[in-house]
Design a protein around this motif. Structure first.
Motif, short mmCIF file in Angstrom:
data_model
loop_
_atom_site.label_atom_id
_atom_site.label_comp_id
_atom_site.label_asym_id
_atom_site.label_seq_id
_atom_site.Cartn_x
_atom_site.Cartn_y
_atom_site.Cartn_z
N LEU A 106 44.50 73.46 -5.63
CA LEU A 106 43.51 73.04 -6.62
C LEU A 106 43.79 73.60 -8.01
N ARG A 107 44.17 74.89 -8.03
CA ARG A 107 44.38 75.54 -9.32
C ARG A 107 45.09 76.87 -9.10
N THR A 108 45.91 77.24 -10.06
CA THR A 108 46.56 78.54 -10.05
C THR A 108 46.30 79.21 -11.39
N THR A 109 45.90 80.46 -11.34
CA THR A 109 45.78 81.26 -12.56
C THR A 109 46.76 82.42 -12.44
N ARG A 110 46.80 83.27 -13.45
CA ARG A 110 47.69 84.43 -13.36
C ARG A 110 47.34 85.35 -12.21
N SER A 111 46.07 85.32 -11.79
CA SER A 111 45.66 86.27 -10.75
C SER A 111 45.14 85.63 -9.47
N LEU A 112 44.88 84.31 -9.47
CA LEU A 112 44.28 83.68 -8.29
C LEU A 112 44.94 82.33 -7.97
N ILE A 113 44.90 81.98 -6.69
CA ILE A 113 45.36 80.68 -6.20
C ILE A 113 44.19 80.05 -5.44
N PHE A 114 43.81 78.82 -5.82
CA PHE A 114 42.69 78.12 -5.20
C PHE A 114 43.24 76.95 -4.38
N THR A 115 42.86 76.88 -3.10
CA THR A 115 43.32 75.80 -2.22
C THR A 115 42.17 75.25 -1.41
N GLN A 116 42.41 74.07 -0.85
CA GLN A 116 41.48 73.51 0.14
C GLN A 116 42.31 72.81 1.21
N ALA A 117 41.74 72.67 2.39
CA ALA A 117 42.45 72.01 3.48
C ALA A 117 41.48 71.18 4.30
N VAL A 118 41.96 70.01 4.72
CA VAL A 118 41.27 69.21 5.71
C VAL A 118 42.07 69.39 6.99
N ILE A 119 41.40 69.81 8.04
CA ILE A 119 42.07 70.14 9.30
C ILE A 119 41.67 69.11 10.35
N THR A 120 42.69 68.52 10.99
CA THR A 120 42.44 67.52 12.02
C THR A 120 43.05 67.95 13.34
#
Length: 142
Positions: A106-120
């Motif tokens: 979703l987004r990367t900053t200098r200090s954080l990584i934001f993700t999402q997942a749909v799991i099937t």
């Protein structure tokens, strides 16, 4: 040592590693980097008394979703510890099913990584997850 069962799924799957987290081991964790997907086969040790994947095992898969959106050379400085993890359970993942996490960066900053997942589980919705990881590299996660 057992030979890993390669996913009979579309994509180019490679075994990322055989997880070894004691009682919470997922077994063989597969990666389709081009499509940002992770897969694991539901085996007996991952099941609860009803023959479906335990919620904790599903959360463990959700917790490693950053592997699908970033490169990793094994350098400890590239480790991305979890800051936040949220999992919503949508349906069962029965014994023998291939559980696949389709991951989106979703987004990367200098200090954080934001993700999402749909799991099937064999194509049926099993969970959705969002995660935030610490980014020690200070650069894009990819």
């Amino acid at each position: 040592m057992d030979t890993p069962i390669t996913p009979d799924l579309p994509g180019e799957w490679t075994m990322q590693f055989a997880t070894g987290l004691g009682a919470w081991s997922l077994g063989d964790l597969w990666l389709d980097r081009a499509n940002r997907r992770l897969a694991v086969r539901v085996t007996e040790p991952l099941c609860n008394a009803y023959g479906v994947m335990q919620g904790g095992a599903m959360a463990t898969l959700a917790d490693v979703q950053s592997l699908a959106v970033r490169s990793y050379s094994g350098n400890e400085a590239e480790h991305t510890p979890t800051v936040s993890l949220s999992v919503d359970y949508l349906g069962p993942a029965p014994l023998g099913a291939w559980v696949i996490a389709d991951v989106t960066l979703l987004r990367t900053t200098r200090s954080l990584i934001f993700t999402q997942a749909v799991i099937t589980a064999d194509g049926a919705p099993a969970a959705r997850a969002s995660a935030i990881y610490r980014n020690f590299t200070g650069k894009d996660a990819q």
